[in-house]
Scaffold this active site. Structure first.
Site, PDB file in Angstrom:
ATOM      1  N   GLY A  71       0.839  -1.207   0.000  1.00  0.00           N
ATOM      2  CA  GLY A  71       0.000   0.000   0.000  1.00  0.00           C
ATOM      3  C   GLY A  71       0.862   1.242   0.000  1.00  0.00           C
ATOM      4  O   GLY A  71       1.845   1.307   0.739  1.00  0.00           O
ATOM      5  N   ASN A 125       6.948  -5.410   5.850  1.00  0.00           N
ATOM      6  CA  ASN A 125       7.725  -6.569   6.292  1.00  0.00           C
ATOM      7  C   ASN A 125       7.844  -7.662   5.221  1.00  0.00           C
ATOM      8  O   ASN A 125       8.852  -8.350   5.152  1.00  0.00           O
ATOM      9  CB  ASN A 125       7.194  -7.138   7.619  1.00  0.00           C
ATOM     10  CG  ASN A 125       5.702  -6.986   7.737  1.00  0.00           C
ATOM     11  OD1 ASN A 125       5.003  -7.180   6.740  1.00  0.00           O
ATOM     12  ND2 ASN A 125       5.205  -6.647   8.909  1.00  0.00           N
ATOM     13  N   THR A 156       4.986   2.276   5.686  1.00  0.00           N
ATOM     14  CA  THR A 156       3.656   1.689   5.869  1.00  0.00           C
ATOM     15  C   THR A 156       2.827   2.567   6.793  1.00  0.00           C
ATOM     16  O   THR A 156       3.302   3.004   7.834  1.00  0.00           O
ATOM     17  CB  THR A 156       3.685   0.260   6.453  1.00  0.00           C
ATOM     18  OG1 THR A 156       2.342  -0.094   6.796  1.00  0.00           O
ATOM     19  CG2 THR A 156       4.522   0.153   7.726  1.00  0.00           C
ATOM     20  N   VAL A 157       1.599   2.832   6.401  1.00  0.00           N
ATOM     21  CA  VAL A 157       0.701   3.596   7.276  1.00  0.00           C
ATOM     22  C   VAL A 157       0.288   2.749   8.475  1.00  0.00           C
ATOM     23  O   VAL A 157      -0.229   3.283   9.451  1.00  0.00           O
ATOM     24  CB  VAL A 157      -0.571   4.097   6.545  1.00  0.00           C
ATOM     25  CG1 VAL A 157      -0.201   5.021   5.398  1.00  0.00           C
ATOM     26  CG2 VAL A 157      -1.450   2.961   6.068  1.00  0.00           C
ATOM     27  N   ASP A 158       0.536   1.431   8.408  1.00  0.00           N
ATOM     28  CA  ASP A 158       0.120   0.556   9.507  1.00  0.00           C
ATOM     29  C   ASP A 158       1.057   0.632  10.716  1.00  0.00           C
ATOM     30  O   ASP A 158       0.702   0.155  11.795  1.00  0.00           O
ATOM     31  CB  ASP A 158       0.034  -0.900   9.025  1.00  0.00           C
ATOM     32  CG  ASP A 158      -1.051  -1.080   7.993  1.00  0.00           C
ATOM     33  OD1 ASP A 158      -2.023  -0.300   8.019  1.00  0.00           O
ATOM     34  OD2 ASP A 158      -0.933  -1.976   7.142  1.00  0.00           O
ATOM     35  N   GLY A 211      -6.408  -0.431   9.792  1.00  0.00           N
ATOM     36  CA  GLY A 211      -5.683  -1.143  10.840  1.00  0.00           C
ATOM     37  C   GLY A 211      -6.324  -2.492  11.084  1.00  0.00           C
ATOM     38  O   GLY A 211      -7.219  -2.609  11.908  1.00  0.00           O
ATOM     39  N   ARG A 212      -5.894  -3.487  10.331  1.00  0.00           N
ATOM     40  CA  ARG A 212      -6.541  -4.805  10.425  1.00  0.00           C
ATOM     41  C   ARG A 212      -6.039  -5.560  11.654  1.00  0.00           C
ATOM     42  O   ARG A 212      -6.815  -6.194  12.346  1.00  0.00           O
ATOM     43  CB  ARG A 212      -6.275  -5.600   9.131  1.00  0.00           C
ATOM     44  CG  ARG A 212      -7.137  -6.835   8.966  1.00  0.00           C
ATOM     45  CD  ARG A 212      -7.616  -7.020   7.547  1.00  0.00           C
ATOM     46  NE  ARG A 212      -8.844  -6.285   7.327  1.00  0.00           N
ATOM     47  CZ  ARG A 212     -10.076  -6.807   7.459  1.00  0.00           C
ATOM     48  NH1 ARG A 212     -10.254  -8.054   7.809  1.00  0.00           N
ATOM     49  NH2 ARG A 212     -11.139  -6.075   7.230  1.00  0.00           N
ATOM     50  N   GLU A 265     -10.739  -0.954  11.579  1.00  0.00           N
ATOM     51  CA  GLU A 265     -11.415  -1.894  10.693  1.00  0.00           C
ATOM     52  C   GLU A 265     -11.275  -3.330  11.181  1.00  0.00           C
ATOM     53  O   GLU A 265     -12.125  -4.160  10.909  1.00  0.00           O
ATOM     54  CB  GLU A 265     -10.872  -1.771   9.264  1.00  0.00           C
ATOM     55  CG  GLU A 265      -9.389  -2.071   9.162  1.00  0.00           C
ATOM     56  CD  GLU A 265      -8.827  -1.952   7.745  1.00  0.00           C
ATOM     57  OE1 GLU A 265      -9.587  -2.054   6.775  1.00  0.00           O
ATOM     58  OE2 GLU A 265      -7.602  -1.749   7.617  1.00  0.00           O
ATOM     59  N   TYR A 321      -8.874   5.068   1.248  1.00  0.00           N
ATOM     60  CA  TYR A 321      -7.590   5.537   0.702  1.00  0.00           C
ATOM     61  C   TYR A 321      -7.305   7.010   0.999  1.00  0.00           C
ATOM     62  O   TYR A 321      -6.151   7.435   0.910  1.00  0.00           O
ATOM     63  CB  TYR A 321      -7.554   5.330  -0.819  1.00  0.00           C
ATOM     64  CG  TYR A 321      -7.369   3.895  -1.258  1.00  0.00           C
ATOM     65  CD1 TYR A 321      -6.930   2.924  -0.364  1.00  0.00           C
ATOM     66  CD2 TYR A 321      -7.617   3.515  -2.559  1.00  0.00           C
ATOM     67  CE1 TYR A 321      -6.747   1.605  -0.779  1.00  0.00           C
ATOM     68  CE2 TYR A 321      -7.433   2.208  -2.983  1.00  0.00           C
ATOM     69  CZ  TYR A 321      -7.006   1.252  -2.090  1.00  0.00           C
ATOM     70  OH  TYR A 321      -6.826  -0.051  -2.506  1.00  0.00           O
TER      71      TYR A 321
END
Lengths: 418, 418
Positions: A13, A111, A139-141, A188-189, A244, A295
């Site tokens: 992403g 990762n 990563t935005v995560d 954010g899964r 999410e 997005y």
């Protein structure tokens, strides 16, 4: 010009600032007279031998990349398997690198990408091909191991906190006769980093967001309803931020519950916010609004964090330094050297410590009741959204984002059969 | 200090710049030594005698209002009925105005509010109470009659165009292996003004947004699918902007179709984007993402249009001028005096020409195929999103929005029984 080529590729992403990293890589390499190719659509471009000659881009275009969101060369969602299972792909990759005299491979991703870079470096050593592989974080995560934070996260976090603060003012004004509950769905899964960042929008129990739902805590509907009701009765309205990825105690994603059918029997691509909004309305009778920025939250370069931008540029510069110094299988990571005042530096970390790992949010970041963040979390998050770095705007009122020419390099190999 | 009080109230959905109008009203009245009360939660505050003494606010707080979104005094969704049907309410309103020596009543809202202001002015005349009523325009829907555009719209339009441009860059980068279709849902139940503004994000058939769905054109699913498929095959991805109010040829809202049940049988508060995303996935098999910014689009003061801000301030100043000059039952409207270069001025218009009317988008603004905007629309829309007016940010990386003290004035009447 130094002998050999540097290949740069973007993976996973994209973010508001991954192109700032790309811009830094290209400028830094140019300054050292090193030729930079970029793979189109990440590792796929390397496999397909779809390579872009960045020397065809003007310096002003490369500079403008630093304020342009998205992924300028294209990214991909492709995870190569183990060296054994996907050996043909890894060998093809090495063929392409060899054909274009690539001596430095920079893979900008999460990762999975760190894992890919690591395997390519192992294979190169096996074949005795001189190649330096460097992972570049993004990563935005915010879930990469070792690094204190991930470029891309700070800007998405700033978008989240700003948007929640603004929407909360809207809800506050309307609550007397209209919307009483507002649900904002954050990406954010597996980890609630972005939902946590929303917590920066307010302070104290009466300031929005009043309730944050994290994937780290099991979602208990009855308890949630009680909290919503109490908040509406006390404050007049309730702003909820939901990850999410929230799950019930038995491990089911709440979002999947929203993936039902509409009244025509068609697939309804719901989400957590849509589901929660419907449930709160049914159970408590309040008027509910909800937002799903999707997005928008990871591409909002217009409200990027200056700190995040600086770090995105710093990892790009460091990656080139490491590569040209022959530091193989490393990633430049962000190290927090001081909490107050916030200070950071860039250091190399071995890809073996990063590949395939996932950093969770520390338990000490979640409030005991599970619906908010602690002072400890604030101390960590706040510096990451600090400072503004707006893009230049045109006379048309829109950000002046750049489109590269993306001139393809001539193929030297037979087309990839993969 | 002049004899008499000016009462200001906010009504309907709030915007990113309605507080800028409030700020202008208060500053302008203060400069003329006129006392300003604000009704809490719009007309309801006037009925309940919940009035706020704005003189208790510092000048710096009132100035900061100009960069704070939401409605600082609270708004409401209440439509008074006709003078005959709701006579008791109108008379109570007049009682409150009289009790606080209100000589000027400024109602900041849309066409319903213009209607309310008009009726209050008629009743005052009937009772021989000296009152000047002035409507002040605001609405992100841009659907007020007479005025060339509505304060609040330009900023929501800028948010829309910027967000769509940014998200489109994200989708473009991911399309090869991931999301191929992105659907953005814009506010606009009856008119597609905000969806049209998204059209500013790109130019030509290959630039996003590729397809815009307007409530002004019947939604034809088969035709839409064909267009999506053709776009994905030609461009590689497709960005769709859908008005929440799109309808099928038989007059059914497409969004209602999304209001079904989830797999637990619970109400699913869907929307157009969610519905379209599910349908496109089912029919064409593409991976689809979708966004529903909801209140974010109308509260995004951080990306406000400078032009919009200037017009919001100008109508506030003009409203005070008109009121103090005794110009009853009028509204300051924006008149476009020149197209290129864009020039505008403020003029008074009678409320009778504005109340309860709704301005539709001109047919000449929609492309012949119905999926985009014309050059004529661009010429109209583009000046409205021109210029940036970011709020000041704190060291914490968040916009420094103000919270007023909102000190209540002592009641002089018995509580309202309504």
């Amino acid at each position: 010009m130094a002998s050999g080529t540097l290949l740069y590729a973007q993976s996973g992403g994209v973010t508001a600032v991954i192109n700032a990293t790309a811009s830094a890589v290209i400028q830094s390499a140019r300054a050292r007279k090193v030729k930079v190719l970029a793979a189109r659509n990440g590792i796929l471009g390397a496999l397909r031998e779809e390579l872009i000659d960045t020397s065809k881009e003007s310096i002003s275009a490369i500079r403008a990349l630093a304020h342009t969101p998205g992924g300028a060369f294209g990214s991909c969602r492709v995870k190569l398997k183990s060296l054994e299972d996907d050996r043909a792909k890894y060998e093809r990759l090495l063929d392409v690198l060899r054909a274009h005299d690539v001596r430095w491979f920079l893979y900008n991703g999460g990762n999975d990408s760190a894992d890919t870079a690591l395997k390519v470096s192992r294979l190169a050593r096996e074949f005795d091909y001189p190649l330096t592989c460097v992972g570049v974080p993004k990563t935005v995560d915010n879930d990469l191991a070792v690094t204190d934070c991930c470029p891309g996260f700070g800007s998405a976090a700033k978008y989240t906190a700003v948007s929640v603060r603004e929407a909360a003012l809207d809800v506050a004004a309307m609550a007397d006769t209209s919307t009483k509950v507002f649900v904002y769905e954050a990406m954010g899964r597996h980890a609630g980093w972005l939902a946590a960042a929303a917590g920066l929008a307010g302070n104290g129990p009466d300031e929005a967001p009043h309730l944050i739902l994290f994937p780290e805590r099991p979602y208990d509907e009855a308890d949630f309803f009680a909290k919503v009701k109490a908040t509406v009765e006390r404050v007049g309205y309730c702003v909820v931020v939901a990850s999410e990825g929230i799950q019930t105690a038995d491990g089911r994603f709440v979002a999947d519950a929203g993936g039902g059918k509409d009244s025509f029997g068609h697939t309804q691509l719901g989400g957590v916010a849509s589901h929660l909004a419907g449930r709160v309305k049914d159970a408590l009778g309040y008027k509910v609004h909800w937002a799903l920025p999707d997005y928008l939250q990871r591409s909002a370069r217009h409200v990027a964090s200056k700190m995040d931008l600086q770090q995105a540029i710093a990892v790009g510069n460091a990656a080139v330094d490491y590569a040209l110094a022959g530091m193989n299988a490393v990633m430049p990571v962000i190290v927090r050297t001081s909490e107050e005042p916030y200070r950071w530096t860039i250091e190399p970390a071995p890809l073996t410590k990063i590949a395939n790992r996932e950093k969770k949010m520390p338990a000490g970041f979640l409030r005991r009741d599970g619906y908010g963040i602690t002072q400890r979390a604030r101390l960590y998050l706040e510096p990451l959204i600090r400072g503004e770095a707006p893009p230049p705007y045109g006379r048309d009122g829109l950000p002046a984002y750049v489109s590269l020419k993306n001139v393809a390099v001539k193929s030297r190999l037979a087309p990839w059969a993969g």
